[in-house]
Design a protein around this motif. Structure first.
Motif, mmCIF file in Angstrom:
data_model
loop_
_atom_site.group_PDB
_atom_site.id
_atom_site.type_symbol
_atom_site.label_atom_id
_atom_site.label_comp_id
_atom_site.label_asym_id
_atom_site.label_seq_id
_atom_site.Cartn_x
_atom_site.Cartn_y
_atom_site.Cartn_z
ATOM 1 N N GLU A 14 6.635 -5.572 0.475
ATOM 2 C CA GLU A 14 6.875 -4.538 1.463
ATOM 3 C C GLU A 14 6.249 -3.239 0.980
ATOM 4 O O GLU A 14 5.990 -3.051 -0.205
ATOM 5 C CB GLU A 14 8.383 -4.339 1.699
ATOM 6 C CG GLU A 14 9.067 -5.534 2.352
ATOM 7 C CD GLU A 14 9.589 -6.542 1.348
ATOM 8 O OE1 GLU A 14 9.386 -6.320 0.156
ATOM 9 O OE2 GLU A 14 10.188 -7.535 1.776
ATOM 10 N N THR A 15 6.023 -2.319 1.895
ATOM 11 C CA THR A 15 5.395 -1.045 1.572
ATOM 12 C C THR A 15 6.294 -0.205 0.685
ATOM 13 O O THR A 15 7.487 -0.072 0.939
ATOM 14 C CB THR A 15 5.102 -0.268 2.872
ATOM 15 O OG1 THR A 15 4.312 -1.092 3.718
ATOM 16 C CG2 THR A 15 4.339 1.009 2.574
ATOM 17 N N ASN A 16 5.722 0.391 -0.357
ATOM 18 C CA ASN A 16 6.477 1.281 -1.235
ATOM 19 C C ASN A 16 6.739 2.591 -0.516
ATOM 20 O O ASN A 16 5.844 3.126 0.136
ATOM 21 C CB ASN A 16 5.664 1.539 -2.515
ATOM 22 C CG ASN A 16 6.488 2.217 -3.593
ATOM 23 O OD1 ASN A 16 7.057 3.278 -3.364
ATOM 24 N ND2 ASN A 16 6.546 1.596 -4.757
ATOM 25 N N PRO A 17 7.979 3.173 -0.604
ATOM 26 C CA PRO A 17 8.251 4.422 0.098
ATOM 27 C C PRO A 17 7.473 5.598 -0.462
ATOM 28 O O PRO A 17 7.361 6.625 0.169
ATOM 29 C CB PRO A 17 9.749 4.609 -0.106
ATOM 30 C CG PRO A 17 10.069 3.840 -1.329
ATOM 31 C CD PRO A 17 9.138 2.662 -1.303
ATOM 32 N N TRP A 194 10.876 3.332 8.169
ATOM 33 C CA TRP A 194 9.599 3.914 7.736
ATOM 34 C C TRP A 194 8.937 3.020 6.683
ATOM 35 O O TRP A 194 7.815 2.577 6.836
ATOM 36 C CB TRP A 194 9.881 5.301 7.166
ATOM 37 C CG TRP A 194 8.710 6.230 7.123
ATOM 38 C CD1 TRP A 194 7.390 5.934 7.325
ATOM 39 C CD2 TRP A 194 8.761 7.635 6.874
ATOM 40 N NE1 TRP A 194 6.607 7.058 7.216
ATOM 41 C CE2 TRP A 194 7.434 8.128 6.936
ATOM 42 C CE3 TRP A 194 9.788 8.535 6.592
ATOM 43 C CZ2 TRP A 194 7.119 9.467 6.726
ATOM 44 C CZ3 TRP A 194 9.466 9.861 6.385
ATOM 45 C CH2 TRP A 194 8.157 10.319 6.457
ATOM 46 N N HIS A 195 9.648 2.751 5.570
ATOM 47 C CA HIS A 195 9.114 1.911 4.496
ATOM 48 C C HIS A 195 10.264 1.111 3.874
ATOM 49 O O HIS A 195 11.381 1.612 3.768
ATOM 50 C CB HIS A 195 8.519 2.734 3.339
ATOM 51 C CG HIS A 195 7.660 3.888 3.752
ATOM 52 N ND1 HIS A 195 6.317 3.749 3.995
ATOM 53 C CD2 HIS A 195 7.957 5.192 3.930
ATOM 54 C CE1 HIS A 195 5.818 4.914 4.317
ATOM 55 N NE2 HIS A 195 6.790 5.825 4.292
#
Length: 203
Positions: A14-17, A194-195
């Protein structure tokens, strides 16, 4: 799962915040947002428009496109919604130790709101994206297995929880009538995915 002295490469499905890749460690526990706790799922569809009034039908009235409206007003930053249990690791040594956290529960985090939202969730998201130049999602699913390694100072405890960072935003929603007047404006606070990523702190 939290262990000191382990070495492993963190996965990142998953996308890193934090796009820079740096992990920001908070000096203390996160403060829970009371508005988030009281929020409800955002509506899938927009509200039905009320029938036109006699005032709107007047031939002398100004003309506007009759529609429901949402206008974002203020970006309140990121709020973390955890999926699974909070993890912790205490370093009782006199040297810095390596803590290793691993996500052990899958789940899904969606968009929630407080207030009366006239438009549907897609209208809410597109308005926020256009105003702030961000990419948001109606919901984000997180998977088991995402890992992160953090240095834990001597005599300190590092805490971690995995989940979804959501953008908190306030705005207003109302109905615009064909005579260009509006219904009473409702203040809407939204929490929009969002992330996916970790929230880390120590004490």
């Amino acid at each position: 799962m939290a262990m000191a002295g382990m070495t492993s490469v963190a996965s990142a499905e998953e996308t890193n915040p934090n796009p820079s890749g740096d992990v920001v460690i908070q000096p203390g526990p996160p403060v829970e947002d009371p508005e988030e706790a009281g929020s409800v799922p955002a509506p899938e569809e927009e509200a039905e428009l009320p029938p036109p009034s006699k005032e709107e039908d007047s031939t002398n009235a100004p003309r506007c496109d009759r529609r429901n409206v949402y206008l974002p007003r203020s970006n309140k930053g990121k709020v973390h919604a955890k999926v699974g249990d909070e993890q912790a690791n205490y370093n009782g040594t006199t040297r810095t130790a390596r803590s290793w956290f691993k996500a052990e529960k899958a789940g899904e985090v969606g968009t929630t709101i407080t207030g009366e939202l006239k438009v549907g969730v897609n209208g809410l998201i597109s308005s926020i994206e256009a105003k702030y130049g961000v990419e948001l999602s109606q919901k984000i699913s997180v998977k088991i297995g995402n890992e992160i390694q953090i240095d834990t100072p001597p005599k300190k405890t590092t805490f971690g929880r995995y989940g979804v960072w959501r953008m908190k935003n306030t705005g207003v929603s109302y109905t615009l009538y064909s005579n260009c007047k509006t219904s009473t404006q409702s203040t809407v606070t939204s929490f929009t995915p969002w992330h996916a990523g970790w929230q880390i702190w120590e004490k």
